[in-house]
Motif scaffolding. Structure first.
Motif, PDB file in Angstrom:
ATOM      1  N   LEU A 258     -12.942  -5.821  28.252  1.00 25.81           N
ATOM      2  CA  LEU A 258     -14.307  -5.904  27.750  1.00 25.81           C
ATOM      3  C   LEU A 258     -14.406  -6.446  26.328  1.00 25.81           C
ATOM      4  O   LEU A 258     -15.495  -6.819  25.885  1.00 25.81           O
ATOM      5  CB  LEU A 258     -14.963  -4.525  27.829  1.00 25.81           C
ATOM      6  CG  LEU A 258     -15.239  -4.019  29.248  1.00 25.81           C
ATOM      7  CD1 LEU A 258     -15.624  -2.540  29.223  1.00 25.81           C
ATOM      8  CD2 LEU A 258     -16.338  -4.844  29.907  1.00 25.81           C
ATOM      9  N   SER A 259     -13.283  -6.483  25.617  1.00 22.29           N
ATOM     10  CA  SER A 259     -13.309  -7.021  24.250  1.00 22.29           C
ATOM     11  C   SER A 259     -13.151  -8.539  24.217  1.00 22.29           C
ATOM     12  O   SER A 259     -13.214  -9.145  23.151  1.00 22.29           O
ATOM     13  CB  SER A 259     -12.203  -6.373  23.409  1.00 22.29           C
ATOM     14  OG  SER A 259     -10.918  -6.756  23.859  1.00 22.29           O
ATOM     15  N   LEU A 260     -12.971  -9.162  25.397  1.00 23.45           N
ATOM     16  CA  LEU A 260     -12.754 -10.607  25.465  1.00 23.45           C
ATOM     17  C   LEU A 260     -14.066 -11.385  25.469  1.00 23.45           C
ATOM     18  O   LEU A 260     -15.102 -10.913  25.942  1.00 23.45           O
ATOM     19  CB  LEU A 260     -11.975 -10.957  26.731  1.00 23.45           C
ATOM     20  CG  LEU A 260     -10.514 -10.529  26.775  1.00 23.45           C
ATOM     21  CD1 LEU A 260      -9.979 -10.629  28.199  1.00 23.45           C
ATOM     22  CD2 LEU A 260      -9.671 -11.393  25.824  1.00 23.45           C
ATOM     23  N   GLY A 261     -13.975 -12.614  24.984  1.00 20.80           N
ATOM     24  CA  GLY A 261     -15.069 -13.548  25.126  1.00 20.80           C
ATOM     25  C   GLY A 261     -14.917 -14.340  26.416  1.00 20.80           C
ATOM     26  O   GLY A 261     -13.991 -14.129  27.202  1.00 20.80           O
ATOM     27  N   THR A 262     -15.820 -15.266  26.645  1.00 21.45           N
ATOM     28  CA  THR A 262     -15.787 -16.098  27.840  1.00 21.45           C
ATOM     29  C   THR A 262     -14.474 -16.872  27.926  1.00 21.45           C
ATOM     30  O   THR A 262     -13.986 -17.413  26.940  1.00 21.45           O
ATOM     31  CB  THR A 262     -16.968 -17.086  27.820  1.00 21.45           C
ATOM     32  OG1 THR A 262     -18.188 -16.329  27.803  1.00 21.45           O
ATOM     33  CG2 THR A 262     -16.951 -17.985  29.041  1.00 21.45           C
TER      34      THR A 262
END
Length: 354
Positions: A258-262
């Motif tokens: 959930l801490s990732l970007g696209t």
């Protein structure tokens, strides 16, 4: 020889006199000069990983981060000689399966996990036997100490393979490391050396302070922040490009994703405990919509250790920076107990066996 032997899961290891190993025709005996005490040892001590077929049994000698000197070799061994200074990868391969032949011996089809099964007793002992020595032993560069190099058998090379080979860390990429134990702190140091901007996440300030020493540019105390992924998203202005779960619990795995970007990359390095038994819930719809990659990473092929050695030689990497203390063989049980409540910082290394 003296060895720390598992008698019962979760109970102190027994310091026993056991028979010293003899080399098989393709094996070698290593006089252990140093061995790290890793959280994977804690898992074995707890009796985890039965769902992987790796539940340790009474009589097992744990320990899988050794470095030392070869003292005997079998008659079929050609590339290793008595006196060689070596590290021993934890995921021993047979050298002949399709994965080994393709250079992926870390995922050998007949993998022998050092210190977790009867066939390969571990390195919490004065000596250990290494099968298929030509394939599995890694000669260390001149001038390095066994204590400094002990982590190359597990935590350090595992983090390096995950970040340098399995993921795509580039200059300036935001890299979030969830869990700052031995593997996580190694990952912080390695990601920084590879050019990443590291956000370190943990529950304890002293571990986060160590992460800062090793190159983290931002830290997040997960005990003080209600929304850890949101905090990482804010720090990185939209999400990290790469995130690693270096612990192996459902919360850290979910927080990492959930801490990732696209189009970010999640790297799963930590293996789970009895609570998860290998299964975690993940935000699959969000992963689809953002084209997030979920990447598993295990160990590292011995043939690629020279990449680490070249970076060590130029001072870009310092495996010893994650070593927190040296201890005696009789102190191992206390360190394993401390890991239950995440009380260790960095990696303790055994350097006294007799």
């Amino acid at each position: 020889m003296r060895a720390a032997v598992l008698e019962e899961h979760g109970e102190p290891l027994s310091i026993d006199d056991v028979d010293a190993p003899e080399p098989t025709p393709n094996g070698a005996v290593v006089d252990v000069e140093a061995c790290g005490v890793c959280r994977s040892d804690w898992h074995g001590w707890q009796g985890d990983w039965g769902w992987l077929g790796l539940e340790t049994q009474p009589g097992q000698i744990l320990g899988h981060e050794p470095a030392g000197r070869v003292v005997a070799v079998g008659e079929e061994v050609e590339g290793i000689a008595e006196g060689d200074h070596v590290a021993v990868p934890f995921n021993l391969g047979d050298g002949v399966c399709p994965q080994c032949r393709r250079g992926h011996s870390n995922t050998c089809e007949n993998v022998m996990p050092l210190g977790f099964i009867e066939e390969v007793q571990g390195a919490f002992a004065e000596q250990l036997h290494v099968p298929v020595a030509d394939h599995n032993l890694v000669k260390l560069p001149d001038g390095v100490s066994s204590v400094d190099m002990a982590g190359l058998g597990c935590r350090f090379m595992t983090s390096f393979h995950a970040l340098a080979h399995r993921a795509d860390v580039g200059a300036g990429d935001w890299v979030a490391i969830h869990g700052c134990g031995g593997v996580g702190l190694s990952a912080v140091h390695i990601a920084d050396a590879l050019g990443g901007n590291v956000v370190a996440v943990d529950l304890k300030d002293e571990k986060l302070e160590k992460a800062e020493e090793l190159g983290a540019v931002e830290t997040v105390n997960a005990e003080e922040i209600d929304d850890v992924p949101g905090e990482v998203q804010a720090i990185t202005n939209g999400g990290a490009g790469i995130a690693m779960d270096a612990l192996g619990i459902e919360t850290t795995s979910q927080n990492s994703v959930l801490s990732l970007g696209t189009r970010g990359q999640h790297i799963q390095v930590g293996l789970t405990t009895q609570d998860e038994q290998g299964m975690v819930h993940l935000p699959t719809d969000a992963m689809v919509m953002q084209e997030i990659e979920f990447i598993g990473s295990l160990g590292m092929p011995p043939t690629r250790y020279d990449e680490i050695f070249r970076m060590v030689a130029t001072g870009k990497l310092e495996p010893e920076a994650v070593v927190s203390e040296t201890i005696g063989l009789e102190d191992v049980s206390d360190k394993l107990e401390a890991m239950t409540d995440f009380e260790t910082v960095g990696i303790p290394v055994i350097d006294t066996f007799n």
